[in-house]
Design an enzyme around this catalytic site. Sequence first.
Site, PDB file in Angstrom:
ATOM      1  N   ILE A 234      -0.933   7.481  34.039  1.00 28.12           N
ATOM      2  CA  ILE A 234       0.409   6.874  34.026  1.00 28.12           C
ATOM      3  C   ILE A 234       0.463   5.580  33.222  1.00 28.12           C
ATOM      4  O   ILE A 234       1.523   4.966  33.089  1.00 28.12           O
ATOM      5  CB  ILE A 234       0.893   6.599  35.469  1.00 28.12           C
ATOM      6  CG1 ILE A 234      -0.115   5.727  36.231  1.00 28.12           C
ATOM      7  CG2 ILE A 234       1.165   7.900  36.197  1.00 28.12           C
ATOM      8  CD1 ILE A 234       0.354   5.329  37.617  1.00 28.12           C
ATOM      9  N   GLY A 235      -0.671   5.158  32.678  1.00 30.04           N
ATOM     10  CA  GLY A 235      -0.670   3.931  31.888  1.00 30.04           C
ATOM     11  C   GLY A 235      -1.991   3.741  31.177  1.00 30.04           C
ATOM     12  O   GLY A 235      -3.018   4.297  31.566  1.00 30.04           O
ATOM     13  N   GLU A 236      -1.935   2.958  30.093  1.00 29.57           N
ATOM     14  CA  GLU A 236      -3.153   2.679  29.335  1.00 29.57           C
ATOM     15  C   GLU A 236      -2.986   1.382  28.569  1.00 29.57           C
ATOM     16  O   GLU A 236      -1.887   1.050  28.105  1.00 29.57           O
ATOM     17  CB  GLU A 236      -3.452   3.830  28.370  1.00 29.57           C
ATOM     18  CG  GLU A 236      -4.816   3.725  27.727  1.00 29.57           C
ATOM     19  CD  GLU A 236      -5.250   5.036  27.068  1.00 29.57           C
ATOM     20  OE1 GLU A 236      -6.422   5.125  26.679  1.00 29.57           O
ATOM     21  OE2 GLU A 236      -4.413   5.956  26.948  1.00 29.57           O
ATOM     22  N   GLY A 237      -4.059   0.607  28.478  1.00 31.15           N
ATOM     23  CA  GLY A 237      -4.020  -0.653  27.745  1.00 31.15           C
ATOM     24  C   GLY A 237      -5.411  -1.092  27.360  1.00 31.15           C
ATOM     25  O   GLY A 237      -6.369  -0.305  27.445  1.00 31.15           O
TER      26      GLY A 237
ATOM     27  N   GLY B 246      -8.087  -0.529  30.050  1.00 29.48           N
ATOM     28  CA  GLY B 246      -8.521   0.805  30.428  1.00 29.48           C
ATOM     29  C   GLY B 246      -7.331   1.687  30.729  1.00 29.48           C
ATOM     30  O   GLY B 246      -6.247   1.500  30.183  1.00 29.48           O
TER      31      GLY B 246
ATOM     32  N   ASP C 262      -1.085 -14.098  32.431  1.00 26.84           N
ATOM     33  CA  ASP C 262      -0.713 -12.877  31.707  1.00 26.84           C
ATOM     34  C   ASP C 262       0.642 -12.358  32.182  1.00 26.84           C
ATOM     35  O   ASP C 262       0.818 -11.159  32.392  1.00 26.84           O
ATOM     36  CB  ASP C 262      -1.796 -11.806  31.888  1.00 26.84           C
ATOM     37  CG  ASP C 262      -1.759 -10.755  30.776  1.00 26.84           C
ATOM     38  OD1 ASP C 262      -1.175 -11.043  29.705  1.00 26.84           O
ATOM     39  OD2 ASP C 262      -2.313  -9.659  30.973  1.00 26.84           O
TER      40      ASP C 262
END
Length: 355
Positions: free
Chosen positions: A76-79, A82, A204
């Site tokens: 459901i997500g990536e950056g 990881g 952040d």
Amino acid sequence: MKCFFFRRLSRSNQELQNKRSKKKKYPAGASKSTSSLASSPRSVSELYKEKEHNLKVLTLEELSEATNGFSRMQKIGEGGFGSVYKGTIRPQNGCGHPILVAIKRLNTRGFQGHKEWLAEVQFLGIVNHPNLVKLLGYCSVDGERGIQRLLVYEFMPNRSLEDHVFNNASPVLPWKTRLQIMLGAAQGIAYLHEELEVQVIYRDFKSSNVLLDNDFHPKLSDFGLAREGPVGDQTHVSTAVVGTRGYAAPEYVETGHLKVQSDVWSFGVVLYEILTGRRALDRNRPTMEQKLLDWVKQYPVNSSSFSMIIDQRLRNQYSIASARKIAKLADSCLKKNPEDRPSMSQIVESLKQAL
């Protein structure tokens, strides 16, 4: 994507310091000098060790099963940190229905990945606030197949603020909802800055790190870059410059001096994002419009052209008076001199008034 780039206290901050100092009590019969040594600030790692927390230690096998072998269908997500997967785990006591969770699998190429993983475990292990995401458990494996670092969070079904403000395929996020989300986010940061035994600088803050539950209640996530704030007579923390381009305060980028006011600057950037519907940095726009803060300067808050910057998707859903208040608040967060910026508790009050 995370990029490695690049004395005076305000009245409210001074009052906060005075309030903290008043909390320190000296035991009967103890001298001030010996008591002050005993009451010296404890670090986040010390507080974490002392706290009774209910973090669940999971095995890699359990988390692999929870995500169907870390299937792409579950991602459901990536950056830069990881990948994040949707999964289900058994309750702590083994009884009841499976719990829906988000599982972050960190890239652990080198020391930085482990450092961010440890920071998240320790910071989220000592905090407790309705506007901070809950860490439910973790996994740490050093084996023949390499290093594995994973974190398990409560699942936030409405994704992030970023997904709703910039994704034209999503329903328009109403003006009032945007302000309520920013109010919740401000309350979360104010808690980190002002209410813990140790001051925490989030470092952040950005729209993708503001997650939303079923009711669009916001919770801050991703504490891998969080740092303990300055202590005693120190005015800042000296550290390597990390963060996300477009959100980091200029004095931090230029000097590596990190202050709580650095978070305030980032908050001002996101205020302009929810006002305009534009990203802090967007290379797909014409050159003069790529940097949000440079673009909005062409339409001052008190000018007749100010309404031209407001997100067109909002149409007539907003009050121009309310929009001007938010722009003025954003401008105060973006003051060049960090000490001229408002505290997060002042920002909370301003947002309540705008609502």
